[in-house]
Enzyme design. Structure first.
Site, PDB file in Angstrom:
ATOM      1  N   GLU A   1      49.902 -16.384   7.644  1.00  0.00           N
ATOM      2  CA  GLU A   1      48.816 -15.778   6.867  1.00  0.00           C
ATOM      3  C   GLU A   1      47.582 -15.571   7.739  1.00  0.00           C
ATOM      4  O   GLU A   1      46.546 -15.112   7.252  1.00  0.00           O
ATOM      5  CB  GLU A   1      48.586 -16.685   5.640  1.00  0.00           C
ATOM      6  CG  GLU A   1      47.552 -16.286   4.645  1.00  0.00           C
ATOM      7  CD  GLU A   1      46.174 -16.796   5.024  1.00  0.00           C
ATOM      8  OE1 GLU A   1      45.203 -16.327   4.399  1.00  0.00           O
ATOM      9  OE2 GLU A   1      46.057 -17.661   5.928  1.00  0.00           O
TER      10      GLU A   1
ATOM     11  N   ASP B   1      47.220 -12.392  15.714  1.00  0.00           N
ATOM     12  CA  ASP B   1      48.329 -12.484  16.669  1.00  0.00           C
ATOM     13  C   ASP B   1      47.873 -12.804  18.091  1.00  0.00           C
ATOM     14  O   ASP B   1      46.824 -12.356  18.552  1.00  0.00           O
ATOM     15  CB  ASP B   1      49.101 -11.162  16.703  1.00  0.00           C
ATOM     16  CG  ASP B   1      49.869 -10.932  15.411  1.00  0.00           C
ATOM     17  OD1 ASP B   1      49.763 -11.765  14.495  1.00  0.00           O
ATOM     18  OD2 ASP B   1      50.563  -9.903  15.326  1.00  0.00           O
TER      19      ASP B   1
ATOM     20  N   ASP C   1      55.163 -13.433   6.247  1.00  0.00           N
ATOM     21  CA  ASP C   1      53.970 -12.736   6.725  1.00  0.00           C
ATOM     22  C   ASP C   1      53.062 -12.319   5.557  1.00  0.00           C
ATOM     23  O   ASP C   1      53.398 -12.532   4.387  1.00  0.00           O
ATOM     24  CB  ASP C   1      54.446 -11.517   7.544  1.00  0.00           C
ATOM     25  CG  ASP C   1      53.528 -11.219   8.722  1.00  0.00           C
ATOM     26  OD1 ASP C   1      52.371 -11.653   8.701  1.00  0.00           O
ATOM     27  OD2 ASP C   1      53.984 -10.524   9.648  1.00  0.00           O
TER      28      ASP C   1
HETATM   29  C1  GLA Z   1      52.337  -9.782  12.055  1.00  0.00           C
HETATM   30  C2  GLA Z   1      52.633 -11.209  12.506  1.00  0.00           C
HETATM   31  C3  GLA Z   1      53.394 -11.169  13.804  1.00  0.00           C
HETATM   32  C4  GLA Z   1      54.696 -10.396  13.617  1.00  0.00           C
HETATM   33  C5  GLA Z   1      54.399  -8.996  13.092  1.00  0.00           C
HETATM   34  C6  GLA Z   1      55.659  -8.266  12.681  1.00  0.00           C
HETATM   35  O1  GLA Z   1      51.464  -9.141  12.925  1.00  0.00           O
HETATM   36  O2  GLA Z   1      51.444 -11.955  12.637  1.00  0.00           O
HETATM   37  O3  GLA Z   1      53.673 -12.479  14.265  1.00  0.00           O
HETATM   38  O4  GLA Z   1      55.534 -11.099  12.729  1.00  0.00           O
HETATM   39  O5  GLA Z   1      53.547  -9.043  11.955  1.00  0.00           O
HETATM   40  O6  GLA Z   1      55.413  -6.993  12.178  1.00  0.00           O
END
Ligand code: GLA
Length: 412
Positions: A201, A223, A164
């Site tokens: 990323e 996300d 991440d």
């Molecule tokens: C980010 C990532 C997610 C998940 C969260 C975990 O938002 O994009 O897919 O892994 O962190 O904290």
């Protein structure tokens, strides 16, 4: 004469400047060059399950084992799903030697034991870390511990790392991901255990432009949330399923075997969309040659959810050996046609109706690169109905917030 000399001098200077430019470009590349080949672990997009979309930080070893059990019992393993990936919040601290420490209350048997259990089911095991000092959930990240963490993962039997991008400060994404890629490859060689590298990323530094030699998959957006389109419940960094779809347009040419665009994990079965919407989500992700990483609770899922996640015809499109990502061929307001060329000359086609009403839609053969008079068999990948020797175009009424997905097989 003078002017000839001046010109010659200018030419020399230009050649020198060009050489210096090339040298500095080469130097810039060197900084991120990884002098070990990327292991081939994703000839087709990876398939598996990840804890984040359903469980967030609420994970423990019993829940993860239950997901592995359910992946086998539900038929998902037989359908091609392989990886069980624990996302954020498994880690709590580092020991005096800097080794990453798993939460002893949530994972009392340790991560190696969990990996062994998952492997005993014939599955593969994935884990999560972050290129920054802390993960997005505030747990210890890998910054400054890249080689140490990669070696730990390889010794535990980790097969997949999701990496991440939270809390990275002014770090450069290209260098940070190249550093971990190198660490994983070295650990892979030392411990004879290759690790798939999933770069998370969010598309900020356009990884599709530079990451094909670095990672096996790279996230292209923020996300996903369990919604058709972003709504008032979505967090600021979250997208609806269609918002993510829209952001894939134009990225198709960057994907291929062993280097795929990742439009984020699946929300199928999490309860925020209708079954028609989930069928659309799953179909579109197959069209995009996306990693199929389910994100629901496999141990309690309904038959409708299982049927979506294990649709062999749709999975076959996702896993097609040609490895060409599909693209949006037609956009007419809420009505879209998506097309993906498949190995052997077939085409996968999606008629997507984003509107609130059912709508008659069609795709003509020209859009598929076929002559109008050419005959083809058309198989609906959800209803399984086959239309034989179709000529010119294919039409269907598409329900609201739904797709019709077909496979077009030209007749010899
Ligand atoms: C980010 C990532 C997610 C998940 C969260 C975990 O938002 O994009 O897919 O892994 O962190 O904290």
């Amino acid at each position: 004469m003078t002017s000839v000399l001046t010109r010659a001098l200018h030419l020399c200077l230009a050649v020198l400047a060009l050489a210096a430019g090339l040298a500095s470009a080469a130097h810039a590349q060197d900084k991120n060059a990884i002098d070990m080949p990327k292991p081939v672990l994703a000839a087709t997009p990876p398939m598996g399950w990840n804890s984040w979309n359903h469980f967030n930080c609420g994970i423990d070893e019993a829940k993860i084992r239950a997901q592995a059990d359910a992946m086998v019992a539900s038929g998902m393993k037989a359908a091609g799903y392989q990886y069980i990936v624990i996302d954020d919040c498994w880690q709590v601290s580092r020991d005096a030697a800097g080794n990453i420490v798993a939460d002893p209350e949530k994972f009392p048997s340790g991560i190696k034991a969990l990996a062994d259990y998952i492997h005993s089911k014939g599955l593969k095991f994935g884990i999560y870390s972050d290129a920054g000092l802390k993960t997005c959930g505030g747990r210890p990240g890998s910054m400054g511990h890249e080689y140490q963490d990669a070696a730990t993962y390889a010794q535990w039997g980790v097969d997949y790392l999701k990496y991440d991008w939270c809390n990275t400060g002014t770090a450069d994404a290209q260098s940070a991901y190249a550093l971990m890629a190198r660490a994983l490859r070295e650990a892979g060689q030392t411990y004879h255990h290759d690790i798939l590298f999933s770069m998370c990323e969010w598309g900020t530094a356009k990884p599709w432009l530079w990451a094909s030699g670095v990672g096996h998959i790279w996230r292209t957006t923020g996300d996903i949330s369990d919604a058709w389109i972003k709504n008032e419940k979505s967090k600021p960094w979250e997208n609806g399923m269609l918002d993510i779809l829209d952001q894939q347009v134009g990225l198709e040419s960057f994907a291929g075997p062993n280097h795929w665009n990742d439009p984020d994990m699946l929300e199928v079965g999490n309860g925020g969309m209708t079954d028609d919407e989930y069928r659309a989500h799953f179909s579109l992700w197959a069209m995009l040659a996306a990693p199929l990483i389910s994100g629901n609770d496999l141990s309690t899922m309904s038959k409708a959810t299982t049927d979506i996640l294990t649709n062999a015809d749709v999975i076959a499109v996702d896993q097609d050996a040609l490895g060409v990502e599909g693209h949006r061929a037609v956009k007419d307001g809420d009505y879209e046609v998506w097309v993906r060329p498949l190995a052997g000359g077939d085409r996968a086609v999606i008629l997507l109706n984003r509107s609130g009403d059912a709508h008659p839609m069609s795709v003509d053969w020209a859009t598929l690169g076929m002559a109008a008079g050419e005959k083809a068999d058309v198989r609906d990948l959800w209803s399984k109905a086959v239309s034989k020797s179709v000529k010119g175009s294919y039409s269907a009424t598409v329900p609201s917030h739904a797709v019709v997905m077909v496979r077009v097989t030209p007749k010899a």
